[in-house]
Design an enzyme around this catalytic site. Structure first.
Site, mmCIF file in Angstrom:
data_model
loop_
_atom_site.group_PDB
_atom_site.id
_atom_site.type_symbol
_atom_site.label_atom_id
_atom_site.label_comp_id
_atom_site.label_asym_id
_atom_site.label_seq_id
_atom_site.Cartn_x
_atom_site.Cartn_y
_atom_site.Cartn_z
ATOM 1 N N ARG A 95 0.863 -1.117 0.118
ATOM 2 C CA ARG A 95 -0.032 -0.067 -0.070
ATOM 3 C C ARG A 95 1.042 1.199 0.051
ATOM 4 N NH1 ARG A 95 -1.893 0.910 4.389
ATOM 5 N NH2 ARG A 95 -1.318 -0.890 5.498
ATOM 6 N N TYR A 147 -1.695 -3.511 -6.944
ATOM 7 C CA TYR A 147 -1.279 -4.368 -5.666
ATOM 8 C C TYR A 147 -2.571 -4.136 -4.593
ATOM 9 C CZ TYR A 147 1.350 -7.273 -2.739
ATOM 10 O OH TYR A 147 1.789 -8.161 -1.621
ATOM 11 N N GLY A 148 -2.797 -5.273 -4.118
ATOM 12 C CA GLY A 148 -3.520 -5.214 -2.730
ATOM 13 C C GLY A 148 -4.426 -4.100 -2.559
ATOM 14 N N SER A 169 -1.235 -3.559 10.282
ATOM 15 C CA SER A 169 -1.092 -4.410 9.109
ATOM 16 C C SER A 169 0.286 -5.270 9.558
ATOM 17 C CB SER A 169 -0.625 -3.622 8.000
ATOM 18 O OG SER A 169 -1.825 -2.883 7.840
ATOM 19 N N CYS A 181 0.517 -7.845 11.820
ATOM 20 C CA CYS A 181 0.913 -7.678 13.314
ATOM 21 C C CYS A 181 0.160 -8.897 13.987
ATOM 22 C CB CYS A 181 0.609 -6.470 14.107
ATOM 23 S SG CYS A 181 1.639 -5.185 13.558
ATOM 24 N N LYS A 216 -9.695 -2.026 1.507
ATOM 25 C CA LYS A 216 -9.490 -0.959 2.448
ATOM 26 C C LYS A 216 -10.069 0.305 1.905
ATOM 27 C CE LYS A 216 -6.302 -3.490 4.581
ATOM 28 N NZ LYS A 216 -6.487 -3.947 5.910
ATOM 29 N N LYS A 257 -3.042 -10.518 12.676
ATOM 30 C CA LYS A 257 -4.595 -10.718 12.796
ATOM 31 C C LYS A 257 -4.945 -12.157 12.123
ATOM 32 C CE LYS A 257 -5.697 -7.032 10.608
ATOM 33 N NZ LYS A 257 -4.043 -6.634 10.566
ATOM 34 N N PHE A 302 1.768 -16.994 18.788
ATOM 35 C CA PHE A 302 1.162 -18.050 17.995
ATOM 36 C C PHE A 302 0.371 -18.916 18.673
ATOM 37 C CE2 PHE A 302 4.982 -16.752 16.047
ATOM 38 C CZ PHE A 302 4.544 -16.282 14.940
ATOM 39 N N ASP A 319 -9.255 -9.635 8.799
ATOM 40 C CA ASP A 319 -8.692 -8.146 8.362
ATOM 41 C C ASP A 319 -9.733 -7.210 8.820
ATOM 42 O OD1 ASP A 319 -6.496 -6.748 7.425
ATOM 43 O OD2 ASP A 319 -7.649 -6.420 5.607
ATOM 44 N N HIS A 330 -10.679 -2.363 11.311
ATOM 45 C CA HIS A 330 -9.628 -3.040 10.910
ATOM 46 C C HIS A 330 -9.312 -4.362 11.939
ATOM 47 C CE1 HIS A 330 -5.027 -3.290 9.239
ATOM 48 N NE2 HIS A 330 -5.792 -4.231 8.848
ATOM 49 N N SER A 390 4.854 -10.217 0.712
ATOM 50 C CA SER A 390 4.319 -11.184 -0.529
ATOM 51 C C SER A 390 3.136 -11.954 0.197
ATOM 52 C CB SER A 390 5.086 -12.374 -0.636
ATOM 53 O OG SER A 390 5.668 -12.990 0.427
ATOM 54 N N ARG A 391 2.104 -12.148 -0.503
ATOM 55 C CA ARG A 391 0.654 -12.396 0.015
ATOM 56 C C ARG A 391 -0.104 -13.673 -0.788
ATOM 57 N NH1 ARG A 391 -1.746 -8.786 4.057
ATOM 58 N NH2 ARG A 391 -0.104 -7.340 4.348
HETATM 59 P P1 GTP Z 1 -2.627 -7.426 7.397
HETATM 60 O O1 GTP Z 1 -3.121 -8.513 6.438
HETATM 61 O O2 GTP Z 1 -1.526 -6.670 6.929
HETATM 62 O O3 GTP Z 1 -3.549 -6.645 7.819
HETATM 63 O O4 GTP Z 1 -1.987 -8.216 8.549
HETATM 64 P P2 GTP Z 1 -2.237 -9.230 9.528
HETATM 65 O O5 GTP Z 1 -2.372 -8.614 10.963
HETATM 66 O O6 GTP Z 1 -3.278 -10.245 9.448
HETATM 67 O O7 GTP Z 1 -0.964 -9.998 9.750
HETATM 68 P P3 GTP Z 1 -0.319 -11.531 9.965
HETATM 69 O O8 GTP Z 1 -1.306 -12.082 10.960
HETATM 70 O O9 GTP Z 1 -0.520 -11.979 8.533
HETATM 71 O O10 GTP Z 1 1.072 -11.212 10.585
HETATM 72 C C1 GTP Z 1 2.134 -11.644 10.287
HETATM 73 C C2 GTP Z 1 3.271 -11.242 10.824
HETATM 74 O O11 GTP Z 1 3.048 -11.463 12.393
HETATM 75 C C3 GTP Z 1 4.217 -12.453 10.642
HETATM 76 O O12 GTP Z 1 5.523 -12.162 10.514
HETATM 77 C C4 GTP Z 1 4.170 -13.178 11.879
HETATM 78 O O13 GTP Z 1 5.058 -14.167 12.000
HETATM 79 C C5 GTP Z 1 3.725 -12.319 13.022
HETATM 80 N N1 GTP Z 1 3.186 -12.860 14.182
HETATM 81 C C6 GTP Z 1 1.762 -13.217 14.254
HETATM 82 N N2 GTP Z 1 1.410 -13.626 15.067
HETATM 83 C C7 GTP Z 1 2.493 -13.502 15.951
HETATM 84 C C8 GTP Z 1 2.873 -13.900 17.771
HETATM 85 O O14 GTP Z 1 1.951 -14.289 18.318
HETATM 86 N N3 GTP Z 1 4.107 -13.594 18.099
HETATM 87 C C9 GTP Z 1 5.038 -13.048 17.080
HETATM 88 N N4 GTP Z 1 6.212 -13.075 17.599
HETATM 89 N N5 GTP Z 1 4.886 -12.925 16.103
HETATM 90 C C10 GTP Z 1 3.664 -13.101 15.461
HETATM 91 C C1 SPV Z 2 -3.072 -4.280 4.999
HETATM 92 O O1 SPV Z 2 -2.036 -3.602 4.883
HETATM 93 O O2 SPV Z 2 -3.618 -3.964 6.137
HETATM 94 C C2 SPV Z 2 -3.463 -5.464 4.476
HETATM 95 C C3 SPV Z 2 -3.165 -5.700 3.123
HETATM 96 O O3 SPV Z 2 -4.561 -6.173 4.874
HETATM 97 S S1 SPV Z 2 -3.898 -4.663 1.904
HETATM 98 O O4 SPV Z 2 -4.974 -5.112 1.452
HETATM 99 O O5 SPV Z 2 -3.016 -4.305 0.858
HETATM 100 O O6 SPV Z 2 -3.997 -3.213 2.318
HETATM 101 MN MN MN Z 3 -4.978 -5.366 7.130
#
Ligand code: GTP
Ligand code: SPV
Ligand code: MN
Length: 596
Positions: free
Chosen positions: A68, A211-212, A262, A264, A220, A266, A505, A287, A240, A378-379
């Site tokens: 983004r 992209y995305g 993002s 972090c 979004k 979810k 996790f 999301d 979000h 990457s997604r």
């Molecule tokens: P968007 O799709 O961008 O909105 O993000 P999201 O919040 O869905 O992100 P996602 O769950 O894919 O988080 C990805 C990153 O967070 C990866 O690098 C994971 O390894 C890290 N992560 C997720 N849960 C944990 C956790 O409990 N501990 C740690 N240390 N890292 C975590």
């Molecule tokens: C985010 O960045 O929070 C996402 C991916 O969920 S995107 O759809 O590209 O915004």
């Molecule tokens: Mn998101």
């Protein structure tokens, strides 16, 4: 609100953008087949080995179109103040003029696709419709997965339903106005990018990126930026947030929504595989959540999306086996690495990298290359229905009643593993003061700590101060005993050596268990300056290897560090001027008093 008919809008847009062809999409399997074949033929898609990854494709973007673009994202309200200090504002008339000049002829030589879609189950009172016009077949296929694309939506719009016109062009015409051709690429885009929102007419215009969140305009742009404005006007919340059902060993269900910035965590929490016996998590969304008060004074939530657009790196059998299962087939991968046998790989999928890969840029790669094989943002794009832990309510028009709301971020210091708010207003203050270390999901400097209130910094379509007031108002309208309880969590606290203190996790179940026990009033909490902390003895740490020191460190509330946070919050809040709710200043005063 929308005065135009879809047909008129399509005709006007075609006149402006001059495509060679117009295709009305219906979301069918035949359309999927036709467009995937087209993309394989023109090189945008690499068909993955059908034995290893049936009906799945790899797309490699232009290296300058990988995330983004927040500094190219605009809220175009008539008054700058309505966009507020956290958004890039442009005058709507000025922006429309500029965009018209950019879109003029921008689809020459390309096909213009008209994609009618619903965010939320068609027939749900919480669903909203949109139509995306795009010149990117990659976007059409992604919309097939991420939204409900259907002709029924067009029929309902033609019968008078509200809709959001969402116009998208990659901005790479194949001919100029004199008919001089330029060569196509496998990922057409434009160096100049505009992701523009018109919250007063509910329009979206996106130019230059494929992209995305820049290009899949139901996500979004509509579900958060325009959605948040609709929510303010109509009394609901566009957030979000992930959405899950947690089931205790006794069979009691808890519905939890959680806002993390993002990349972090979810998706990870949405698909969590509990490490504690008897507990279950089922997935509703990863999301976005649309949350509305119901007649009983509860908050009900739906996931407006129909698919996952998940971060690939860090997703593996140890961290998120459910995601790995989900994407075994029918998946679009973007910017991951390719294995010699035609499958995909990214950092964290397996402990050891394959000896030989093609990296996300198409170059030969080996572990000695010294750079990641997959892009950090990457997604994978895959339907919710393929998730083995999908909840039966994911497609329900009524959604689910929320019991708890979590706010989190990536914080190496200060913020404890879990802390409960004292009440709704304090919970809103927690959401408003979230900071997080920036990730690769947006262009920018990864790792810099920034304010990301409610994980909505890049996604709130109006003045963030007014948004906080809206949250306060929505809470006041609920029946007090039905208000979801609000918690702050942080899986990312680190020790002095920079190592995560908490295993995270699946082990996050232990935090969910404590939250569930609080909801059931089974355990007391201990008051602290920043809210209610667990009594360590109440945490289920069976089978977990963690030292007393690590546990203490993960819950430490350092008064001087928090005083510094409070100073920064004072500075931050000042930006909002008269739009800062007095309740927020009062909460900050309470925090200072508690710290003193
Ligand atoms: P968007 O799709 O961008 O909105 O993000 P999201 O919040 O869905 O992100 P996602 O769950 O894919 O988080 C990805 C990153 O967070 C990866 O690098 C994971 O390894 C890290 N992560 C997720 N849960 C944990 C956790 O409990 N501990 C740690 N240390 N890292 C975590
Ligand atoms: C985010 O960045 O929070 C996402 C991916 O969920 S995107 O759809 O590209 O915004
Ligand atoms: Mn998101």
């Amino acid at each position: 609100m929308t005065v135009l008919s879809v047909e008129q809008w399509v005709a006007d847009t075609a006149k402006l953008t001059q495509p060679s062809d117009i295709v009305w999409c219906n979301g069918s399997d035949a359309e999927w087949l036709e467009l995937t074949e087209l993309l394989v033929e023109n090189g945008t898609f690499i068909r993955l080995n059908p034995e290893l990854r049936p009906n799945s494709y790899l797309a490699r973007t232009d290296p300058a179109d990988v995330a983004r673009v927040e500094d190219r994202t605009f809220i175009c309200s008539a008054n700058e103040e309505d966009a507020g200090p956290t958004n890039n504002w442009r005058d709507p008339l000025w922006m429309k003029d500029l965009l018209r000049s950019l879109f003029k002829g921008s689809m020459r030589g390309r096909t213009m696709y008209v994609v009618p879609f619903s965010m939320g189950p068609i027939g749900s009172r919480q669903a909203r419709f949109g139509v995306e016009i795009t010149d990117s077949p990659y976007v059409v296929l992604s919309m097939h997965i991420m939204t409900r694309v259907s002709t029924e939506v067009l029929n309902l719009i033609n019968a008078g339903a509200e809709w959001v016109p969402a116009l998208h062009s990659v901005g790479a015409p194949l001919f100029d106005e004199n008919g001089i051709a330029s060569a196509d690429t496998t990922w057409p885009c434009n160096v100049e990018k505009y992701i523009a929102h018109f919250p007063e007419s509910n329009e979206i215009w996106s130019f230059g990126s494929g992209y995305g969140g820049n290009a899949l305009l139901g996500k979004k742009c509509m579900s958060l930026r325009i959605g948040s404005v609709l929510g303010r006007n109509e009394g609901w919340l566009a957030e979000h947030m992930l959405l899950v059902k947690l089931t205790s060993p006794k069979g009691k269900n808890f519905h939890i929504a959680a806002a993390f910035p993002s990349a972090c965590g979810k998706t990870n929490l949405a698909m969590l595989r509990p490490t504690l016996p008897g507990w279950q998590v089922s997935t509703i969304g990863d999301d976005i959540a649309w949350i509305a008060p119901d007649a009983e004074g509860r908050l009900r939530a739906i996931n407006p999306e129909a698919g996952f657009f998940g971060v690939a790196p860090g997703t593996g059998m140890k961290t998120n086996p459910v995601a790995v299962e989900t994407m075994r087939s029918n998946t679009i991968f973007t910017n991951v690495a390719l294995t010699p046998d035609g499958d995909v790989w990214w950092e964290g999928l397996t402990d050891e990298a394959p000896a030989q890969l093609t990296d996300w840029t198409g170059k030969s790669w080996s572990p000695a290359s010294g750079k990641p094989a997959a892009h950090p943002n990457s997604r994978f794009t895959v339907s919710l229905s393929q998730c083995p832990t999908i909840d039966s309510a994911w497609d329900s028009p009524e959604g689910v009643a929320l019991d708890a709301i979590l706010f989190g971020g990536r914080r190496a210091t200060n913020v404890p593993l879990v802390v409960e708010s004292r009440d709704w207003d304090h919970g809103v203050f927690m959401g408003a003061t979230i900071s997080s270390e920036q990730t690769a999901a947006a262009e920018g400097v990864v790792g810099t700590l920034r304010r990301d209130p409610f994980a909505m910094l890049p996604f709130c379509g109006y003045n963030m101060g007014d948004y906080w007031q809206h949250w306060l108002n929505v809470g006041r309208g609920l029946k007090p005993s039905n208000r979801p309880r609000i918690f702050q969590v942080n899986w990312f606290r680190k020790d002095a050596n920079g190592k995560f203190l908490w295993p995270g996790f699946g082990e996050n179940t232990r935090v969910l268990e404590w939250i569930a026990r609080r909801l059931e009033n089974e355990v007391e909490a201990q008051e602290s300056a920043i809210g209610n902390l667990p009594i360590i003895a109440d945490l289920n740490l069976d089978g977990l290897e963690i030292t007393d020191q690590q546990l203490a460190d993960i819950f430490t509330v350092d008064a001087s560090a928090w005083s510094q946070e409070a100073d920064l919050t004072t500075e931050y809040f000042a930006k909002f001027g008269a739009h800062l709710p007095t309740t927020m200043s009062r909460q900050l005063e309470i925090l200072r008093k508690n710290l003193a």
